[in-house]
Design a protein around this motif. Structure first.
Motif, PDB file in Angstrom:
ATOM      1  N   MET A  60      96.060 -13.822  12.472  1.00  0.00           N
ATOM      2  CA  MET A  60      96.550 -12.684  12.377  1.00  0.00           C
ATOM      3  C   MET A  60      95.498 -11.732  11.462  1.00  0.00           C
ATOM      4  O   MET A  60      95.153 -10.468  11.835  1.00  0.00           O
ATOM      5  CB  MET A  60      98.088 -12.315  11.663  1.00  0.00           C
ATOM      6  N   GLU A  61      94.791 -12.416  10.543  1.00  0.00           N
ATOM      7  CA  GLU A  61      93.944 -11.439   9.546  1.00  0.00           C
ATOM      8  C   GLU A  61      92.775 -11.438  10.686  1.00  0.00           C
ATOM      9  O   GLU A  61      92.255 -10.393  10.524  1.00  0.00           O
ATOM     10  CB  GLU A  61      93.296 -12.557   8.666  1.00  0.00           C
ATOM     11  N   ARG A  62      92.238 -12.205  11.466  1.00  0.00           N
ATOM     12  CA  ARG A  62      91.105 -12.019  12.299  1.00  0.00           C
ATOM     13  C   ARG A  62      91.433 -10.747  13.271  1.00  0.00           C
ATOM     14  O   ARG A  62      90.489  -9.966  13.624  1.00  0.00           O
ATOM     15  CB  ARG A  62      90.803 -13.204  13.116  1.00  0.00           C
ATOM     16  N   LEU A  63      92.683 -10.792  13.660  1.00  0.00           N
ATOM     17  CA  LEU A  63      93.239  -9.612  14.992  1.00  0.00           C
ATOM     18  C   LEU A  63      93.400  -8.299  14.228  1.00  0.00           C
ATOM     19  O   LEU A  63      92.724  -7.543  14.678  1.00  0.00           O
ATOM     20  CB  LEU A  63      94.649 -10.237  15.371  1.00  0.00           C
ATOM     21  N   VAL A  64      93.842  -8.313  13.137  1.00  0.00           N
ATOM     22  CA  VAL A  64      93.976  -7.074  12.312  1.00  0.00           C
ATOM     23  C   VAL A  64      92.614  -6.556  11.974  1.00  0.00           C
ATOM     24  O   VAL A  64      92.288  -5.163  12.184  1.00  0.00           O
ATOM     25  CB  VAL A  64      94.832  -7.202  10.971  1.00  0.00           C
ATOM     26  N   GLU A  65      91.700  -7.276  11.668  1.00  0.00           N
ATOM     27  CA  GLU A  65      90.397  -6.962  11.432  1.00  0.00           C
ATOM     28  C   GLU A  65      89.550  -6.306  12.561  1.00  0.00           C
ATOM     29  O   GLU A  65      89.170  -5.309  12.767  1.00  0.00           O
ATOM     30  CB  GLU A  65      89.397  -7.943  10.557  1.00  0.00           C
ATOM     31  N   ALA A  66      89.813  -7.006  13.557  1.00  0.00           N
ATOM     32  CA  ALA A  66      89.121  -6.760  14.888  1.00  0.00           C
ATOM     33  C   ALA A  66      89.739  -5.695  15.608  1.00  0.00           C
ATOM     34  O   ALA A  66      89.110  -4.714  16.042  1.00  0.00           O
ATOM     35  CB  ALA A  66      89.051  -8.257  16.077  1.00  0.00           C
TER      36      ALA A  66
END
Length: 178
Positions: A60-66
């Protein structure tokens, strides 16, 4: 498996904007299932084939950043973990208005020495109890006037945290149990 995610410090006015509708779509596109958001403050119930809260949090952290350009910490609990947390607020008193009760969700379990450093600390009528990866909070006169704030716990316990009201915690438990 069903998880409950708490995104830290999003949608604070014009800062760290993550529209919940767009987040639901992005999470679904990324393979999460049955995605439900609650309010605009970053509360998500979702299904995943990932086996651990840490794996869901990282994804989720990677998705929100991307997708949104927002670097945020995500704290994740399984539905069964949240059910245990929401079963009873550990420092609620009989007749306590639930509006004064909160829970801080920690990113990681604090070290024993960090927890001991809080032993005996007092904040007037405000109370706290550190249990596992949560800090149970009671603010009988409201959060705004309190010296017992989340930054204190994050710094002292050495891990990011995000706070939710007891009402939100119990509502997310209902959503995760449905």
């Amino acid at each position: 498996m069903i998880f409950v995610a708490f995104l830290r410090a999003i949608n604070l006015g014009r800062v760290n904007r993550v529209p919940m509708g767009d987040l639901r779509v992005a999470l679904t596109d990324a393979g999460f299932t049955d995605v439900v958001t609650h309010l605009q403050s970053g509360n998500v119930v979702l299904g995943s084939t990932k086996r651990s809260p840490a794996a869901v949090a990282t994804a989720m952290e990677r998705l929100v950043e991307a997708e949104f350009g927002v670097d945020t910490d995500v704290m994740v609990r399984t539905a069964s973990e949240l059910a245990k947390i929401s079963a009873k607020h550990l420092i609620a008193r009989r007749g306590t208005d639930s509006a004064v009760l909160h829970v801080a969700f920690l990113k990681a379990r604090p070290a024993a020495a960090a927890k001991r450093a809080f032993t005996g600390r007092t904040f007037g009528d405000d109370e706290f109890m550190i249990r596992d990866t949560e800090v149970y909070l009671r603010y009988p006169h409201g959060v705004a006037a309190s010296k017992m704030n989340i930054a204190l716990f994050q710094g002292g316990l050495g891990t990011p945290a995000t706070v939710r009201t007891w009402k939100v915690v119990t509502r997310l438990n209902e959503l995760a149990s449905a």
